[in-house]
Design an enzyme around this catalytic site. Structure first.
Site, PDB file in Angstrom:
ATOM      1  N   GLU A 124       0.842  -1.190   0.000  1.00 42.32           N
ATOM      2  CA  GLU A 124       0.000   0.000   0.000  1.00 42.32           C
ATOM      3  C   GLU A 124       0.880   1.244   0.000  1.00 42.32           C
ATOM      4  O   GLU A 124       1.833   1.284   0.782  1.00 42.32           O
ATOM      5  CB  GLU A 124      -0.922   0.054   1.237  1.00 42.32           C
ATOM      6  CG  GLU A 124      -1.878   1.247   1.154  1.00 42.32           C
ATOM      7  CD  GLU A 124      -2.794   1.392   2.388  1.00 42.32           C
ATOM      8  OE1 GLU A 124      -2.667   0.630   3.345  1.00 42.32           O
ATOM      9  OE2 GLU A 124      -3.626   2.294   2.358  1.00 42.32           O
ATOM     10  N   ALA A 265       1.947  -0.312  10.674  1.00 39.94           N
ATOM     11  CA  ALA A 265       1.538  -1.670  10.347  1.00 39.94           C
ATOM     12  C   ALA A 265       0.709  -1.659   9.071  1.00 39.94           C
ATOM     13  O   ALA A 265       0.382  -0.593   8.545  1.00 39.94           O
ATOM     14  CB  ALA A 265       0.728  -2.267  11.489  1.00 39.94           C
ATOM     15  N   MET A 266       0.355  -2.881   8.611  1.00 40.91           N
ATOM     16  CA  MET A 266      -0.376  -2.989   7.354  1.00 40.91           C
ATOM     17  C   MET A 266      -1.354  -4.153   7.395  1.00 40.91           C
ATOM     18  O   MET A 266      -1.024  -5.251   7.826  1.00 40.91           O
ATOM     19  CB  MET A 266       0.623  -3.161   6.201  1.00 40.91           C
ATOM     20  CG  MET A 266      -0.020  -3.283   4.841  1.00 40.91           C
ATOM     21  SD  MET A 266      -0.971  -1.788   4.410  1.00 40.91           S
ATOM     22  CE  MET A 266      -2.212  -2.527   3.369  1.00 40.91           C
ATOM     23  N   GLU A 267      -2.570  -3.888   6.902  1.00 40.77           N
ATOM     24  CA  GLU A 267      -3.712  -4.796   7.062  1.00 40.77           C
ATOM     25  C   GLU A 267      -3.833  -5.871   5.983  1.00 40.77           C
ATOM     26  O   GLU A 267      -4.939  -6.373   5.746  1.00 40.77           O
ATOM     27  CB  GLU A 267      -4.997  -3.961   7.064  1.00 40.77           C
ATOM     28  CG  GLU A 267      -5.371  -3.301   5.712  1.00 40.77           C
ATOM     29  CD  GLU A 267      -4.925  -1.856   5.562  1.00 40.77           C
ATOM     30  OE1 GLU A 267      -3.925  -1.467   6.219  1.00 40.77           O
ATOM     31  OE2 GLU A 267      -5.547  -1.115   4.781  1.00 40.77           O
ATOM     32  N   ASN A 268      -2.743  -6.295   5.340  1.00 43.41           N
ATOM     33  CA  ASN A 268      -2.821  -7.315   4.293  1.00 43.41           C
ATOM     34  C   ASN A 268      -3.756  -8.456   4.687  1.00 43.41           C
ATOM     35  O   ASN A 268      -3.722  -8.934   5.807  1.00 43.41           O
ATOM     36  CB  ASN A 268      -1.435  -7.901   4.044  1.00 43.41           C
ATOM     37  CG  ASN A 268      -0.372  -6.844   3.982  1.00 43.41           C
ATOM     38  OD1 ASN A 268      -0.426  -5.954   3.144  1.00 43.41           O
ATOM     39  ND2 ASN A 268       0.571  -6.901   4.908  1.00 43.41           N
ATOM     40  N   HIS A 300      -6.680  -1.698  15.025  1.00 45.40           N
ATOM     41  CA  HIS A 300      -6.857  -0.953  13.777  1.00 45.40           C
ATOM     42  C   HIS A 300      -6.664  -1.867  12.562  1.00 45.40           C
ATOM     43  O   HIS A 300      -7.512  -1.928  11.673  1.00 45.40           O
ATOM     44  CB  HIS A 300      -5.855   0.211  13.743  1.00 45.40           C
ATOM     45  CG  HIS A 300      -5.893   1.030  12.492  1.00 45.40           C
ATOM     46  ND1 HIS A 300      -6.612   2.206  12.392  1.00 45.40           N
ATOM     47  CD2 HIS A 300      -5.315   0.850  11.282  1.00 45.40           C
ATOM     48  CE1 HIS A 300      -6.465   2.704  11.180  1.00 45.40           C
ATOM     49  NE2 HIS A 300      -5.681   1.897  10.478  1.00 45.40           N
ATOM     50  N   GLU A 301      -5.560  -2.585  12.551  1.00 48.67           N
ATOM     51  CA  GLU A 301      -5.275  -3.447  11.386  1.00 48.67           C
ATOM     52  C   GLU A 301      -6.306  -4.568  11.285  1.00 48.67           C
ATOM     53  O   GLU A 301      -6.758  -4.910  10.197  1.00 48.67           O
ATOM     54  CB  GLU A 301      -3.862  -4.027  11.465  1.00 48.67           C
ATOM     55  CG  GLU A 301      -2.749  -2.989  11.595  1.00 48.67           C
ATOM     56  CD  GLU A 301      -2.834  -1.863  10.592  1.00 48.67           C
ATOM     57  OE1 GLU A 301      -3.377  -2.056   9.481  1.00 48.67           O
ATOM     58  OE2 GLU A 301      -2.365  -0.749  10.924  1.00 48.67           O
ATOM     59  N   GLU A 323      -9.614   4.694   6.083  1.00 47.45           N
ATOM     60  CA  GLU A 323      -8.783   5.074   7.230  1.00 47.45           C
ATOM     61  C   GLU A 323      -9.564   5.849   8.289  1.00 47.45           C
ATOM     62  O   GLU A 323      -9.430   5.591   9.482  1.00 47.45           O
ATOM     63  CB  GLU A 323      -7.544   5.852   6.762  1.00 47.45           C
ATOM     64  CG  GLU A 323      -6.582   5.031   5.889  1.00 47.45           C
ATOM     65  CD  GLU A 323      -6.096   3.734   6.545  1.00 47.45           C
ATOM     66  OE1 GLU A 323      -6.268   3.572   7.769  1.00 47.45           O
ATOM     67  OE2 GLU A 323      -5.545   2.858   5.826  1.00 47.45           O
TER      68      GLU A 323
HETATM   69  C1  7MF Z   1      -3.471   3.195  13.712  1.00 52.73           C
HETATM   70  O1  7MF Z   1      -3.582   2.646   8.011  1.00 52.73           O
HETATM   71  C2  7MF Z   1      -3.738   4.360  13.014  1.00 52.73           C
HETATM   72  C3  7MF Z   1      -3.038   4.652  11.867  1.00 52.73           C
HETATM   73  C4  7MF Z   1      -1.330   2.372   6.074  1.00 52.73           C
HETATM   74  C5  7MF Z   1      -0.101   2.719   6.834  1.00 52.73           C
HETATM   75  C6  7MF Z   1      -1.625   1.850   9.113  1.00 52.73           C
HETATM   76  O2  7MF Z   1      -3.470   0.468   8.497  1.00 52.73           O
HETATM   77  C7  7MF Z   1      -2.705   1.574   8.093  1.00 52.73           C
HETATM   78  C8  7MF Z   1      -2.136   1.257   6.692  1.00 52.73           C
HETATM   79  C9  7MF Z   1       0.167   4.967   7.923  1.00 52.73           C
HETATM   80  C10 7MF Z   1      -0.060   5.855   8.964  1.00 52.73           C
HETATM   81  C11 7MF Z   1      -0.785   5.462  10.068  1.00 52.73           C
HETATM   82  C12 7MF Z   1      -1.284   4.156  10.159  1.00 52.73           C
HETATM   83  C13 7MF Z   1      -1.057   3.250   9.107  1.00 52.73           C
HETATM   84  C14 7MF Z   1      -0.317   3.662   7.982  1.00 52.73           C
HETATM   85  C15 7MF Z   1      -2.060   3.795  11.370  1.00 52.73           C
HETATM   86  C16 7MF Z   1      -1.827   2.637  12.079  1.00 52.73           C
HETATM   87  C17 7MF Z   1      -2.521   2.346  13.228  1.00 52.73           C
HETATM   88  N1  7MF Z   1      -3.244   0.955   5.800  1.00 52.73           N
HETATM   89 BR1  7MF Z   1       1.136   5.526   6.459  1.00 52.73          BR
HETATM   90 ZN    ZN Z   2      -5.336   2.016   8.485  1.00 50.38          ZN
END
Ligand code: 7MF
Ligand code: ZN
Length: 876
Positions: A124, A265-268, A300-301, A323
């Site tokens: 992403e 982190a990343m929600e794959n 969140h993820e 988001e």
């Molecule tokens: C809680 O949004 C709040 C925001 C993108 C990467 C994680 O899940 C995400 C990813 C960025 C900035 C803030 C966060 C994330 C990303 C995030 C994480 C936890 N889709 Br860039």
């Molecule tokens: Zn997110």
């Protein structure tokens, strides 16, 4: 080199071809990984018959392109500007490609890269194009089957999305695993991890009785730091079932911790990848704040599985759709576990300082932008935090139950689709019957609405009239703004401290109501009100706006004591402190002594003496407004005056209330073993605020208390609080040995060393900048690791305002040097780190000139799109 061009929302066209099935094979090699892709492509019935096929690719060495088994001749395709264009393709066909990529030299950490002993991915928003040729856009959704081939010894673990369906041995010491993800997904949710990893297993039974295997994969030395994330995951899974009726939809859910990661982190799908800093925790290495942060990020993820994965975004302009909603969901989850008012205070404080500053600066943008140069630059506080505030306003406008019906319908109706912000808001309008046309402006208009309120009391008629006006300042590209729909939650507090019944037009609204401000100016008349009532406005930060009202200090003290809303009790205290600090700054500028307002001292005395049931909120009330928030109030920001006045206020509070702080410190000591429970965290928070005042008083006795707390070595929250006080004191004989001991003790743990870096470079003393330069050569530091960069450079430039803004310009020069280096290595991180350098507009001329000078120096480089976009906006 051609200047990067902007992409416009209005240019959106649906894809001419979709991919129903994507089959991938990775033959892993650190320098030359071979990626074979087999895409089952069909022309979209509504696109024109002769439409060309366009795929994205970046940094790929292309070995073969074939359609339905027939290799293409060079004349049958073009590769230009990161695109592969094939003019003539059948209606339905299989596209085979084979490319070579180099994960080791991938320092951008986008696509497939090497982190320590492992391979991992981050796709992403547009990283998948660095892996293979593909329509790398979220409205193309396919079912993925992925075969990962690796070295049996070096990569015993081979992971990807979905379920493992086959594994086996291959010649030359290699082996493979094939994964199948049955849920169609955009390429940005693809993930692959391979390496020597250990697994912690658990399970979760869903509300319909299905058993889900939970796996947390880490390097062996981190096995002792996995309990908290696993427990948080199970709480999040349960909460999403209870609060949103959302059940997990695969038999396996995996989390992997990696050390080199650009974000949290990343929600794959089925395989969340985490920055190790956002998942690993134990009491010896992790502070309470980080325990809470990890709980929130894990949730969140996980929540993205529905708000983001099952229902995804049509295009990246819709980023806040997933988001904003998911942040709102993780905030609600966290407040269901920890102190809800404190969670609200923290989120509102983040909004009011950092998001408001973003919204008032050169990179201000709407929650749904209409153009961008580099989408990675738009993962901002505006998208995330303001986006969450908009969803929160919607949930309050509709009421919890209707909002839930709306979210149920949204998930049901758009399941498996890629949709827009309108789809979400229109669903909410449909279930509620509300007209949300004006509300949509929250997504379209950048800038923070300014509310100016005033009141008038008619003693004869016993009427209290409240007038509220709104205005949103111009932002780049948006000169004129229209009035927004602002929900203002409020009440009136009577002179005796009791809440007043709110009667408007003869109708009672109880003691707490929401005013709907829709016009440029509106008036409300409250009947049957006695003299001396004090309005409590914008309770719970009911809208992301600035609010001005001419409260007197006595009225603020009154609200601080009696307001029914915990958030507004805190806000009243902040406002009271702000007035006192601003007064001290004015005295300082007149070369007079900075004397702290006695009313603030008395207010604090009251807070410290009255028993309170919410000690977590009390701890927040005792913290003075941050330097960033004080700066937000000023037309011309005086960095040194802010720091000096705030510091003097702390010292005078400490001098006047030493015994009170001392008894709070002692009363909040703990005897039971450390646990990150809300009760214990409240005690530690209160105890450590008290200690910070005691130390500010300058008595040796207080520094000895800090040293004793440091040496007791009970848990990282207390150790770090004490270490910070010692290291930030003028007493090098106490600070230096503690820093040295801590650095030696934790040299093996990079996440603790990050705390060590940050603690040192946030020192207010004049040597902080030299320490940054010195520590950049420390063996534990690496410019290639984003966590190290954030801990050392980020902490210095964002949390040490006096030293970053040194008048000799050395702070700016240091940041520019770092940004120039990062621009080549990791453009996403470079574009994030540069931000403090772009916030010069309200500073003095000397600093403005120095900062612009450094921005010009950066502009002369061969810039990535990321840094180019930010620098151009900053210098415009
Ligand atoms: C809680 O949004 C709040 C925001 C993108 C990467 C994680 O899940 C995400 C990813 C960025 C900035 C803030 C966060 C994330 C990303 C995030 C994480 C936890 N889709 Br860039
Ligand atoms: Zn997110």
């Amino acid at each position: 080199m051609a200047e990067p061009q902007a992409i416009y929302l209005s240019d959106y066209r649906p894809p001419a071809y979709h991919v129903d099935k994507t089959e991938l094979t990775f033959d892993l090699d650190p320098q030359a990984t071979r990626v074979r892709a087999r895409l089952h492509v069909t022309r979209h019935p509504e696109s024109e018959a002769q439409a060309a096929l366009t795929l994205h690719g970046h940094g790929l060495t292309t070995e073969r392109i074939a359609i339905d088994g027939q290799a293409l001749l060079e004349s049958e395709y073009r590769i230009e500007a990161d695109q592969l264009i094939i003019d003539q393709v059948p209606e339905t066909f299989v596209l085979d490609t084979e490319v070579i990529i180099d994960p080791t030299s991938n320092t951008a950490l986008e696509g497939l890269y090497v982190s320590g002993p492992m391979f991992c991915t981050q796709c992403e928003p547009e990283g998948f194009r660095r892996i293979t040729w593909y329509p790398d856009r979220p409205d193309v959704m396919a079912v993925f089957t992925t075969t990962v081939i690796g070295d049996r010894q070096r990569q015993p673990v081979l992971l990807s999305n979905g379920n493992p369906i086959e594994r086996g041995e291959l010649p030359d010491g290699r082996h493979f695993v094939t994964w199948e993800d049955p849920h169609p997904k955009p390429a940005y949710l693809f993930a692959l991890v391979a390496g020597s990893l250990e697994c912690v297993r658990d399970s979760f039974t869903t509300m319909s009785g299905r058993e889900v295997a939970l796996e947390l994969w880490v390097e062996a030395q981190n096995l002792e730091k996995t309990d908290w994330a696993m427990a948080s995951l199970k709480r999040a899974m349960k909460w999403d079932e209870e609060a949103y009726g959302r059940e997990y939809d695969l038999d396996l859910f995996m989390i992997v911790a990696v050390d080199d990661f650009n974000m949290g982190a990343m929600e794959n799908k089925g395989l969340n990848i985490f920055n190790s800093a956002a998942v690993l925790a134990n009491p010896q290495t992790t502070t309470d704040a980080t325990f809470q942060r990890i709980e929130g990020i894990v949730a969140h993820e996980y929540f993205h599985n529905w708000s983001g994965n099952r229902v995804t975004c049509r295009d990246w302009f819709q980023l806040a759709l997933k988001e904003g909603f998911t942040v709102f969901r993780d905030q609600s989850f966290s407040s269901s576990i920890n102190s809800a008012p404190v969670k609200r205070i923290e989120d509102a404080a983040l909004m009011r300082t950092l998001q408001f500053a973003e919204d008032a600066g050169p990179t201000a943008h709407p929650v749904r932008p209409d153009h961008f140069i580099e989408i990675s630059n738009f993962y901002t506080l505006t998208i995330y935090e303001k986006g969450a505030e908009i969803v929160r306003m919607l949930s309050h406008l509709l009421g919890e139950e209707t909002f839930r019906r709306g979210s149920d319908l949204y998930f049901e109706r758009f399941d498996g689709q890629a949709v827009r912000v309108e789809d979400f808001v229109e669903t909410m309008a449909e279930v509620s019957g509300e007209d949300l046309t004006q509300f949509m402006r929250w997504y379209a208009q950048a800038g923070t609405p300014q509310l100016t309120a005033r009141s008038d009391y008619d003693a004869e008629k016993r009427r209290f009239t409240l007038t509220i006006a709104q205005q949103t300042p111009p932002t780049p590209g948006q000169e004129h703004k229209q009035p927004q729909h602002v929900p203002v939650r409020m009440g009136l507090m009577a002179a005796d401290g009791q809440p007043v019944e709110l009667i408007i037009n003869g109708e009672s609204h109880g003691t707490d109501t929401v005013l709907h401000l829709r016009e440029a100016e509106q008036q409300w008349v409250f009947e049957n009100v006695d003299a001396g009532a004090v309005p409590s406005l914008l309770r719970g930060f009911s809208a992301p706006v600035r609010l001005e009202y001419p409260w007197s200090r006595d009225e603020l003290s009154h609200l601080m004591r009696f307001d029914e809303d915990g958030f507004n009790r805190w806000d009243a205290t902040q406002r009271l402190a702000l007035i006192a600090i601003e007064e001290m700054m004015a005295a300082h500028q007149r070369n007079e002594l900075m004397a702290l307002d006695a009313r603030l001292i008395e207010a604090f005395r009251y807070l410290l003496r009255e028993p309170t049931d919410d000690r977590a909120v009390l701890a927040e009330m005792l913290r003075l407004p941050s330097e960033a928030w004080i700066a937000e109030q000023q037309r011309r920001v005086d960095i040194d005056a802010i720091h000096g006045a705030r510091r003097a206020a702390i010292e005078q509070l400490a001098d006047n209330l030493f015994p009170e702080f001392e008894s709070v410190y002692h009363a909040n000591q703990q005897s039971e073993a450390y646990a990150p429970t809300p009760e214990q965290m409240a005690s530690r928070s209160l105890k450590n605020v008290a200690l910070s005042y005691l130390v500010a008083n300058g008595e040796v006795e207080a520094l000895n208390m800090a040293r004793a707390q440091y040496e007791a070595d009970d848990n990282m929250t207390d150790v770090r609080a004490a270490l910070t006080l010692l290291a930030h004191s003028d007493r090098a004989d106490l600070g230096d040995p503690a820093i040295r001991a801590f650095g030696e003790r934790w040299a093996h743990d990079s996440l603790v060393m990050d705390q060590w870096f940050a603690t040192q470079v946030t020192r207010p003393q004049a040597d902080a900048l030299e320490r940054v330069r010195f520590l950049m050569d420390h063996p534990a530091f690496s410019i290639k690791n984003p966590n190290r960069v954030r801990a050392l450079i980020g902490a210095f430039t964002q949390q040490n305002r006096v030293n970053f803004h040194r008048l000799d310009g050395e702070g700016y020069r240091l940041l520019a040097d770092v940004v120039i280096e990062l621009n080549r290595l990791n453009p996403e991180i470079a574009a994030r780190m540069i931000v403090p350098l772009t916030r010069y507009h309200r500073l003095d001329e000397k600093r403005q000139a120095l900062m612009r000078g450094e921005l010009e120096r950066i502009r002369a480089e061969n810039l990535s799109r990321n840094v180019f976009e930010v620098v151009e906006k900053a210098l415009a």
